[in-house]
Write a protein that holds these residues in place. Structure first.
Motif, PDB file in Angstrom:
ATOM      1  N   ARG A  39     -49.383 -33.046 -36.945  1.00  0.00           N
ATOM      2  CA  ARG A  39     -50.292 -31.948 -37.225  1.00  0.00           C
ATOM      3  C   ARG A  39     -49.665 -31.038 -38.261  1.00  0.00           C
ATOM      4  O   ARG A  39     -48.599 -31.302 -38.766  1.00  0.00           O
ATOM      5  N   ARG A  40     -50.345 -29.987 -38.588  1.00  0.00           N
ATOM      6  CA  ARG A  40     -49.871 -29.075 -39.622  1.00  0.00           C
ATOM      7  C   ARG A  40     -48.484 -28.532 -39.279  1.00  0.00           C
ATOM      8  O   ARG A  40     -48.232 -28.051 -38.192  1.00  0.00           O
ATOM      9  N   ARG A  41     -47.576 -28.648 -40.227  1.00  0.00           N
ATOM     10  CA  ARG A  41     -46.225 -28.133 -40.034  1.00  0.00           C
ATOM     11  C   ARG A  41     -45.817 -27.356 -41.265  1.00  0.00           C
ATOM     12  O   ARG A  41     -46.194 -27.699 -42.384  1.00  0.00           O
ATOM     13  N   ALA A  42     -45.019 -26.339 -41.060  1.00  0.00           N
ATOM     14  CA  ALA A  42     -44.662 -25.448 -42.173  1.00  0.00           C
ATOM     15  C   ALA A  42     -43.975 -26.199 -43.294  1.00  0.00           C
ATOM     16  O   ALA A  42     -44.231 -25.954 -44.478  1.00  0.00           O
ATOM     17  N   GLU A  43     -43.090 -27.151 -42.941  1.00  0.00           N
ATOM     18  CA  GLU A  43     -42.313 -27.790 -44.005  1.00  0.00           C
ATOM     19  C   GLU A  43     -43.171 -28.659 -44.907  1.00  0.00           C
ATOM     20  O   GLU A  43     -42.750 -29.031 -45.998  1.00  0.00           O
ATOM     21  N   GLN A  44     -44.379 -29.019 -44.458  1.00  0.00           N
ATOM     22  CA  GLN A  44     -45.251 -29.808 -45.314  1.00  0.00           C
ATOM     23  C   GLN A  44     -45.760 -29.001 -46.503  1.00  0.00           C
ATOM     24  O   GLN A  44     -46.157 -29.561 -47.525  1.00  0.00           O
ATOM     25  N   PHE A  45     -45.755 -27.670 -46.347  1.00  0.00           N
ATOM     26  CA  PHE A  45     -46.294 -26.813 -47.398  1.00  0.00           C
ATOM     27  C   PHE A  45     -45.210 -26.058 -48.153  1.00  0.00           C
ATOM     28  O   PHE A  45     -45.504 -25.260 -49.013  1.00  0.00           O
ATOM     29  N   THR A  46     -43.972 -26.324 -47.789  1.00  0.00           N
ATOM     30  CA  THR A  46     -42.921 -25.430 -48.255  1.00  0.00           C
ATOM     31  C   THR A  46     -41.848 -26.179 -49.034  1.00  0.00           C
ATOM     32  O   THR A  46     -41.493 -27.301 -48.698  1.00  0.00           O
ATOM     33  N   VAL A  47     -41.354 -25.516 -50.045  1.00  0.00           N
ATOM     34  CA  VAL A  47     -40.332 -26.059 -50.913  1.00  0.00           C
ATOM     35  C   VAL A  47     -39.167 -25.078 -50.914  1.00  0.00           C
ATOM     36  O   VAL A  47     -39.384 -23.874 -50.925  1.00  0.00           O
ATOM     37  N   LEU A  48     -37.990 -25.613 -50.872  1.00  0.00           N
ATOM     38  CA  LEU A  48     -36.810 -24.752 -50.948  1.00  0.00           C
ATOM     39  C   LEU A  48     -36.394 -24.642 -52.406  1.00  0.00           C
ATOM     40  O   LEU A  48     -36.105 -25.638 -53.062  1.00  0.00           O
ATOM     41  N   VAL A  49     -36.379 -23.420 -52.924  1.00  0.00           N
ATOM     42  CA  VAL A  49     -35.974 -23.187 -54.312  1.00  0.00           C
ATOM     43  C   VAL A  49     -34.570 -22.613 -54.302  1.00  0.00           C
ATOM     44  O   VAL A  49     -34.300 -21.660 -53.568  1.00  0.00           O
ATOM     45  N   ARG A  50     -33.689 -23.218 -55.066  1.00  0.00           N
ATOM     46  CA  ARG A  50     -32.319 -22.705 -55.125  1.00  0.00           C
ATOM     47  C   ARG A  50     -31.967 -22.329 -56.551  1.00  0.00           C
ATOM     48  O   ARG A  50     -32.647 -22.715 -57.492  1.00  0.00           O
ATOM     49  N   ASN A  51     -30.897 -21.560 -56.674  1.00  0.00           N
ATOM     50  CA  ASN A  51     -30.436 -21.108 -57.984  1.00  0.00           C
ATOM     51  C   ASN A  51     -31.520 -20.386 -58.766  1.00  0.00           C
ATOM     52  O   ASN A  51     -31.784 -20.681 -59.917  1.00  0.00           O
ATOM     53  N   VAL A  52     -32.130 -19.423 -58.097  1.00  0.00           N
ATOM     54  CA  VAL A  52     -33.058 -18.544 -58.802  1.00  0.00           C
ATOM     55  C   VAL A  52     -32.220 -17.663 -59.722  1.00  0.00           C
ATOM     56  O   VAL A  52     -31.267 -17.038 -59.267  1.00  0.00           O
ATOM     57  N   PRO A  53     -32.519 -17.649 -61.022  1.00  0.00           N
ATOM     58  CA  PRO A  53     -31.669 -16.850 -61.920  1.00  0.00           C
ATOM     59  C   PRO A  53     -31.859 -15.347 -61.692  1.00  0.00           C
ATOM     60  O   PRO A  53     -32.962 -14.895 -61.347  1.00  0.00           O
ATOM     61  N   HIS A  54     -30.802 -14.603 -61.875  1.00  0.00           N
ATOM     62  CA  HIS A  54     -30.893 -13.146 -61.766  1.00  0.00           C
ATOM     63  C   HIS A  54     -31.414 -12.575 -63.074  1.00  0.00           C
ATOM     64  O   HIS A  54     -30.848 -12.829 -64.127  1.00  0.00           O
ATOM     65  N   VAL A  55     -32.502 -11.859 -62.991  1.00  0.00           N
ATOM     66  CA  VAL A  55     -33.016 -11.174 -64.166  1.00  0.00           C
ATOM     67  C   VAL A  55     -32.810  -9.694 -63.921  1.00  0.00           C
ATOM     68  O   VAL A  55     -33.245  -9.172 -62.889  1.00  0.00           O
ATOM     69  N   SER A  56     -32.143  -9.038 -64.857  1.00  0.00           N
ATOM     70  CA  SER A  56     -31.842  -7.622 -64.615  1.00  0.00           C
ATOM     71  C   SER A  56     -33.146  -6.836 -64.578  1.00  0.00           C
ATOM     72  O   SER A  56     -34.048  -7.061 -65.378  1.00  0.00           O
ATOM     73  N   GLY A  57     -33.215  -5.920 -63.631  1.00  0.00           N
ATOM     74  CA  GLY A  57     -34.424  -5.110 -63.496  1.00  0.00           C
ATOM     75  C   GLY A  57     -35.450  -5.734 -62.565  1.00  0.00           C
ATOM     76  O   GLY A  57     -36.452  -5.105 -62.234  1.00  0.00           O
ATOM     77  N   HIS A  58     -35.228  -6.982 -62.165  1.00  0.00           N
ATOM     78  CA  HIS A  58     -36.156  -7.611 -61.232  1.00  0.00           C
ATOM     79  C   HIS A  58     -35.390  -8.060 -59.998  1.00  0.00           C
ATOM     80  O   HIS A  58     -34.269  -8.559 -60.103  1.00  0.00           O
ATOM     81  N   SER A  59     -36.004  -7.920 -58.866  1.00  0.00           N
ATOM     82  CA  SER A  59     -35.383  -8.478 -57.667  1.00  0.00           C
ATOM     83  C   SER A  59     -35.643  -9.984 -57.635  1.00  0.00           C
ATOM     84  O   SER A  59     -36.509 -10.492 -58.345  1.00  0.00           O
ATOM     85  N   ILE A  60     -34.874 -10.676 -56.791  1.00  0.00           N
ATOM     86  CA  ILE A  60     -35.070 -12.119 -56.648  1.00  0.00           C
ATOM     87  C   ILE A  60     -36.503 -12.407 -56.215  1.00  0.00           C
ATOM     88  O   ILE A  60     -37.170 -13.300 -56.736  1.00  0.00           O
ATOM     89  N   SER A  61     -36.991 -11.611 -55.272  1.00  0.00           N
ATOM     90  CA  SER A  61     -38.352 -11.816 -54.776  1.00  0.00           C
ATOM     91  C   SER A  61     -39.375 -11.719 -55.896  1.00  0.00           C
ATOM     92  O   SER A  61     -40.271 -12.551 -56.007  1.00  0.00           O
ATOM     93  N   ASP A  62     -39.203 -10.699 -56.740  1.00  0.00           N
ATOM     94  CA  ASP A  62     -40.130 -10.543 -57.865  1.00  0.00           C
ATOM     95  C   ASP A  62     -40.066 -11.756 -58.781  1.00  0.00           C
ATOM     96  O   ASP A  62     -41.090 -12.293 -59.207  1.00  0.00           O
ATOM     97  N   SER A  63     -38.826 -12.186 -59.084  1.00  0.00           N
ATOM     98  CA  SER A  63     -38.666 -13.335 -59.976  1.00  0.00           C
ATOM     99  C   SER A  63     -39.398 -14.542 -59.428  1.00  0.00           C
ATOM    100  O   SER A  63     -40.133 -15.225 -60.139  1.00  0.00           O
ATOM    101  N   VAL A  64     -39.171 -14.816 -58.143  1.00  0.00           N
ATOM    102  CA  VAL A  64     -39.792 -15.984 -57.527  1.00  0.00           C
ATOM    103  C   VAL A  64     -41.309 -15.869 -57.605  1.00  0.00           C
ATOM    104  O   VAL A  64     -42.010 -16.789 -58.035  1.00  0.00           O
ATOM    105  N   GLU A  65     -41.803 -14.713 -57.229  1.00  0.00           N
ATOM    106  CA  GLU A  65     -43.245 -14.477 -57.237  1.00  0.00           C
ATOM    107  C   GLU A  65     -43.824 -14.708 -58.640  1.00  0.00           C
ATOM    108  O   GLU A  65     -44.790 -15.450 -58.810  1.00  0.00           O
ATOM    109  N   ASN A  66     -43.186 -14.100 -59.640  1.00  0.00           N
ATOM    110  CA  ASN A  66     -43.696 -14.228 -61.016  1.00  0.00           C
ATOM    111  C   ASN A  66     -43.647 -15.677 -61.488  1.00  0.00           C
ATOM    112  O   ASN A  66     -44.603 -16.184 -62.060  1.00  0.00           O
TER     113      ASN A  66
END
Lengths: 801, 801
Positions: free
Chosen positions: B194-221
């Protein structure tokens, strides 16, 4: 072994040889009659017209401006004038990056040469074992400059080891910078390209057969279901190999017809005749023009039938298709993901450029591919290690006794002393020379059998095979005496630590051999490259017998591409030699440096003026170049380890062990960091370009753009270049049965950025006794594919029954 | 070397040992007091309640129904009753496929045993070299049944070679069928989930740091831009390792508090006291209950502060995130494609199950990963080949003289003859035994350092390392005398063809050793597995000192999972032994067959009744099992080649050379054909399931379903199981400072198909001097993660100041 003096003489001879070639080139290239041989690229790009129109009769063939004879080396500064960006626009990224290999060689070996000469040579000379031993051993002067001259157990080996570290780090540093740069150039090139069909298209292979559905239906259903928001259209792939064969045959006949018509024009009093049998050697005598016309007519009928069969019979549809998407994003997604539960079906990959596709291999099923790969791997192994066996066999046959037996009537001739000694010297080597000459072709055929679907990949794979052959038979074969097979046998029976020792010991002794090799193969070979003797002869032959119009002449000049399958491996061999000898016999380095500099100049000139790349792989060969240089580093480290272990440098040798591990780690890091840029297309880039295009051209009809891009060769040209020579010239008024429908006056400007067909020109044939055919023909040199429409596939076709 | 009689005796002893274990198990398992040790899986799945409630006092602890003592082997048929489909639902696919390894062993070795015994043994016995030589050599009876007994140059070796071919083909055939079946089972399992979270989810690693943006913002954008139609939401990953440490400390204190409170309840006349210093050994005497309450309060305050810091300070947000998509298709696309120009950034991979994530490793940057991999590879190499060096060093210290020097007061004791001889026999082996005992833990720590982010991957990698260790030190180490380091040294100085010869010759001689090994490690070892002595002791200890309620008891029984890092490599070793000895000494095969059959029964019983898998990797270990068996085939072929070459069977030996090539080709084919099913998720499947769900639940709120699925452990439990033992029982009325808010009466039914949190139960603490905290607690065994909410993260929290 040679002394320094011997090397000097050899160098002088080779330098003189190279100068002779250069002089001949300088003389030949300024003759107007050769202009198309030495500057074809400019004709193709439209930047040059024949210099023969504006001169008097003699001036048409011979350069009478004597001043130009004195500036015969001015091609060198000219070759350097063009900037890299201009080269990319002029000749494509492949060529520009190919040139960077030479500059990389200069960047790596320049500083290494200086350091090695300044540090290691004094160290070796003052080491002085060989001075003491010279009474017993005959030792060359070169060896006094090499590591052989250092006492066993000497503390000086620490210098050699630290130099090996230094050189490795320097090489890795340059490799890293270069990989970074090339990857960036590739991404920038891809980003700057205008819309191209391959950006939206994915090649799907192994489409499963579903009973009751055609392949086309299956593809349509599958992608409509699984990529509903992005799927646009697809193009089936037909098995038209037989058709292609017929077209090639028609092409040959057309050449003969042209030849005879030209002959008739020149001597209108005598209609050319020939024999109808095999090769015109026997059979009854017929009128040649009528005979070939008849033959072509017959063939055209067969072509029409064959074409009908291909289009109607579902057996001729291959289980592959070019699937196009509405965005680069959609295509990138499809190319990088697994489609089906069964991973051997619905295999998706980026489609090669339309002109890069090798159609024949598109229908090979998955199981067959694995078997082919196995068989070819084994064959390459056998070829590399056992190629001497059949050659020795042929050699044993091809002696004078054998020849006399086969052809007894030659006996009186053979028994003449002069001829006999000539044959005895010539025959045994003949088989080997023929083998080496056809080797690249054989390797290419092997790669084709292996089943790759793009010409660029085929060339890379052939280059890899050639590299293995050179590594074993030129490099190892020269160092260790005996055939490769004997080496293999002895290596199998030696311990793994013994092998680098055996080879390592021989390395300094072979330095003079490799110096000579570099001079003969490198210096003189490159000088002969610029002379283009073979294309020169072929062009003039064609010009004499086949060329009727200016367009024919353009086709006759056919400049070809840079010969990657041969040049890349030999380049990599020079890297190997330089890296291996940098520490052992540094005096070899200047020779390599001169090779890189000279070859850089020559190829820069050739790329600017001569070659016209058949495809654009966007520097896809770089990962191979990189990893072969890394392999050279590893080989040099192992061999130095072996060499030092014989020098009883027990204190210093273990220090070297870390180096291969570090080098491998560096390689792995580079692979992770840069190689994806050559294999995958990042979604970020795809999306950026999609958005860009969406803004600039909001109401673009992509379907129209893509429909014909991967039109099957049954409608387009075939992969063989010969077909492009099917000639129907606009001025061909002397061929009475053809009337031209369409205007072919303009020569389109080169548009390397777009691969969409330019507006087709229609030619209609009027045959008295068969249905007419319409030939759509594009400018072959600008536009890499000719459309060869047969029958009713376009509303603008004109029928005359 | 042992005779057949010796082997018989050894077999008898081991069979008796195994029977003793089985008897002990049979007796212990029917005692009600041990019910939770031997049937925990049924308690967890809710299918069994304590048998102790309905009996009289003695009957609560001892089984008084004497009839059950006579049917003590009835667990065997019971274990066979459950079908495979039921096992999959009951224990997951990992367990079911794990059992298939044993049946695969039976399927491979069953027919091979019969053929080998019928064909090869008569062939070997009548070969008869050893009969003639027996006066000179002491040869065991076993050797008369083995290939050693065949004359050199005998034509009989053709039989051995054809048998090797036959066995290889049979093994490959079974492997192919099994791989096919397991791949299908995996796909069916994934499709039926049945529906499971991992079926819809991807693990993203090494999100680059952009100055002035949080990691969350970067990922979202980034994902809004590049996956505009599919991106749904994401969850940040926090660096909460310090917080987890504090929680573990709180957990320990809570245990002590519970222990003391229980003590106080049992003896209400005397409040327990203890010393406040280190380990309660010194310091001033305090009231234990108050002391631990005070400590817990202090810790809670620190926890609250730490939590605030983590949430507010962007330094604590790691450059990784769990990104969820609106469809399985979107997630499959993102997981399989390259996102960014720089392939070391925005690395996407399928997210592991929430309970499978190893959070600590999520923040390791790319460069560090390569270095870690290199360092760990070198360490594993060193561990495998040089582990004897430190142990020998410790052994040299840990002798009696050393002991006397360190602890002179022990001298009189040590000098007692009996004790001295005991110590002399015991001490030298102690270091080795301790090393072998902690080896799996060490390998697991190494894998953790290497940086894998899922527990399942960690276990697989630890298993691989353990396999290499066993291969070199158990298999090769037993065949070739000397330490692994000495072997390595001698192998480096032998030719590659010499090595299989050296090993091959010793193989038949070691058959008796391996038979004993199989009996001791295989038969008796498996029998001790079913006894579960260690969990039995631990359960009763916990039961005695810590358990206050029924829930505590459930936690104390903690059944654990099948120990893949140890069982998989030893299984693979048995495959290796069987395949290597099948042709050489076929009499070994029945021993292996018995092992597989017996172990199959035991593990079937354990999986049904005991183990509770911590994660579900959907048989991800199968490709490893497959390739290790292929490796065994290759090893057996090379060794037979070496063995035969010493037997001067020059006519027959070359026939074997094709076999490794064929085996490798088969492996490559299988890899292409089946492995993608274990690494990628086909879009066809994803789309089918998406459509299915769309039809059945058209107005599903997926965002709500996914928001909390990968809630960071700062809110959830941590990866350490210890935390799950933080106990706040609903019936805990004797803890005056806690009041329970929420109902915890029901025990949720097991829901292995869904990973969404079940409705939380709220507990509110009332502390006099600090802000209250709310603990959401789930049923840990059904629901693998405890939510540990600290502070205002849920509207239903109740605050009491």
């Amino acid at each position: 072994m040679a002394t320094l003096g011997d090397i000097g003489v050899s160098a002088l001879i080779n330098i003189l040889g190279a100068f002779a070639f250069l002089l001949a080139f300088a003389l030949l290239r300024i003759q107007p009659i050769n202009d198309r041989v030495y500057f074809p690229k400019w004709y193709i790009s439209g930047g040059r017209t024949s210099p023969r129109q504006s001169r008097n009769f003699v001036g048409k063939f011979v350069n009478l401006n004597f001043w130009t004879y004195f500036t015969f080396l001015n091609w060198m500064p000219q070759a350097m004038k063009m900037s890299e960006t201009e080269i990319i626009t002029h000749a494509g990224l492949d060529s520009a990056v190919f040139l960077r290999i030479y500059t990389l060689g200069l960047k790596i070996f320049g500083p290494i040469t200086i350091v090695a000469l300044l540090v290691l040579i004094p160290m070796n000379v003052s080491g002085g074992t060989l001075f003491f031993l010279s009474k017993e051993l005959v030792v060359s002067d070169i060896d006094k400059l090499s590591i052989s001259n250092v006492h066993p157990k000497s503390i000086r080996f620490f210098a050699h080891i630290s130099m090996e570290y230094l050189f490795t780090f320097w090489t890795c540093f340059m490799l890293f910078k270069e990989y970074d740069r090339v990857a960036l150039m590739r991404l920038n090139f891809l980003a700057s390209q205008r819309r191209r069909a391959e950006q939206f298209t994915v090649l799907v292979r192994n489409v499963p057969h579903v009973s009751g559905h055609s392949i086309s239906d299956s593809v349509e259903n599958f992608f409509k279901k699984n990529h509903p928001k992005h799927y646009l259209c697809h193009q089936a792939v037909y098995n038209a190999n037989k058709f292609a064969k017929l077209v090639r045959k028609r092409e040959r006949l057309q050449n003969w017809l042209d030849y005879n018509q030209l002959k008739f024009e020149r001597h209108p009093d005598k209609r050319p005749t020939g024999k109808s049998g095999f090769l015109g050697l026997w059979g009854k005598r017929v009128d040649s023009i009528d005979f070939y016309k008849q033959q072509i007519n017959d063939l055209d009928r067969r072509l029409a039938m064959e074409r009908q069969k291909i289009l109607k019979d579902p057996k001729y549809i291959m289980s592959a298709a070019f699937v196009s998407f509405d965005s680069r994003w959609g295509a990138a997604v499809c190319a990088q993901t697994q489609q089906s539960k069964n991973p051997t079906q619905w295999l998706t990959n980026w489609a090669p450029e339309p002109r890069d596709v090798y159609w024949k291999n598109l229908a090979i099923p998955f199981v067959s591919l694995s078997i082919r790969k196995l068989v070819i791997s084994l064959s390459v192994f056998a070829l590399v290690f056992f190629y001497m066996i059949p050659i020795a066999f042929v050699q044993s046959l091809a002696n004078l006794e054998g020849l006399e037996k086969v052809a007894p009537f030659l006996r009186p001739l053979i028994e003449v002393k002069f001829i006999k000694s000539f044959l005895q010297g010539f025959l045994p080597g003949l088989a080997l020379k023929i083998f080496l000459y056809i080797l690249p072709t054989v390797l290419m055929i092997m790669s084709k059998i292996e089943g790759f679907v793009a010409l660029s990949v085929l060339e890379r794979k052939a280059a890899a095979k050639y590299y293995y052959f050179m590594l074993v038979n030129v490099f190892l074969g020269s160092i260790v005496t005996g055939t490769a097979f004997e080496q293999l046998h002895s290596f199998l029976h030696q311990s793994p630590t013994e092998i680098p020792r055996t080879i390592g010991v021989s390395i300094p002794m072979k330095a003079t051999f490799f110096m000579t090799y570099i001079m003969v193969d490198g210096w003189a070979g490159i000088a002969s490259e610029i002379l283009r003797l073979k294309p020169l002869v072929i062009f003039h032959l064609k010009n004499m017998f086949l060329v009727k119009t200016e367009r024919d002449r353009e086709k006759a000049m056919n400049p070809g591409s840079v010969d990657f399958p041969e040049t890349l491996p030999s380049l990599q061999l020079y890297f190997l030699l330089g890296i291996v000898y940098a520490v052992v016999t540094p005096i070899l380095l200047p020779f390599i440096l001169i090779f890189f500099a000279f070859a850089y100049l020559v190829y820069r000139h050739q790329i600017i003026n001569v070659y016209n790349q058949q495809y654009e792989s966007v520097a896809a060969f770089w990962p191979h170049v990189h990893s072969r240089i890394i392999a050279s580093l590893l080989i040099s480290q192992l061999l130095l380890l072996g060499l030092l272990s014989t020098k009883k440098a027990a204190n210093s040798t273990p220090l070297l062990v870390a180096l291969p591990i570090l080098t491998l780690t560096f390689h792995k890091y580079c692979k992770n960091r840069f190689e994806p840029a050559f294999r995958k297309y990042p979604l970020e880039e795809a999306m950026a370009k999609d958005l860009d295009e969406c803004n600039s051209e909001p109401d673009l009809n992509l379907t129209a753009f893509l429909t014909d891009a991967y039109l099957h060769p049954i409608f387009h040209s075939f992969e063989e270049v010969e077909l492009t020579e099917v000639r129907f010239d606009k001025n061909q008024t002397h061929v009475p049965i053809m009337s031209v429908d369409g205007n072919n006056d303009h020569i389109p400007t080169p548009s390397s950025e777009t691969s969409s067909p330019s507006p087709p020109h229609h030619y209609t044939y009027h045959y008295e006794d068969q249905p007419p055919h319409t030939i759509q023909q594009y400018e072959i040199e600008q536009q890499p594919y000719n459309v060869f429409h047969y029958g009713a596939d376009s509303p603008s076709n004109v029928y005359h029954y």
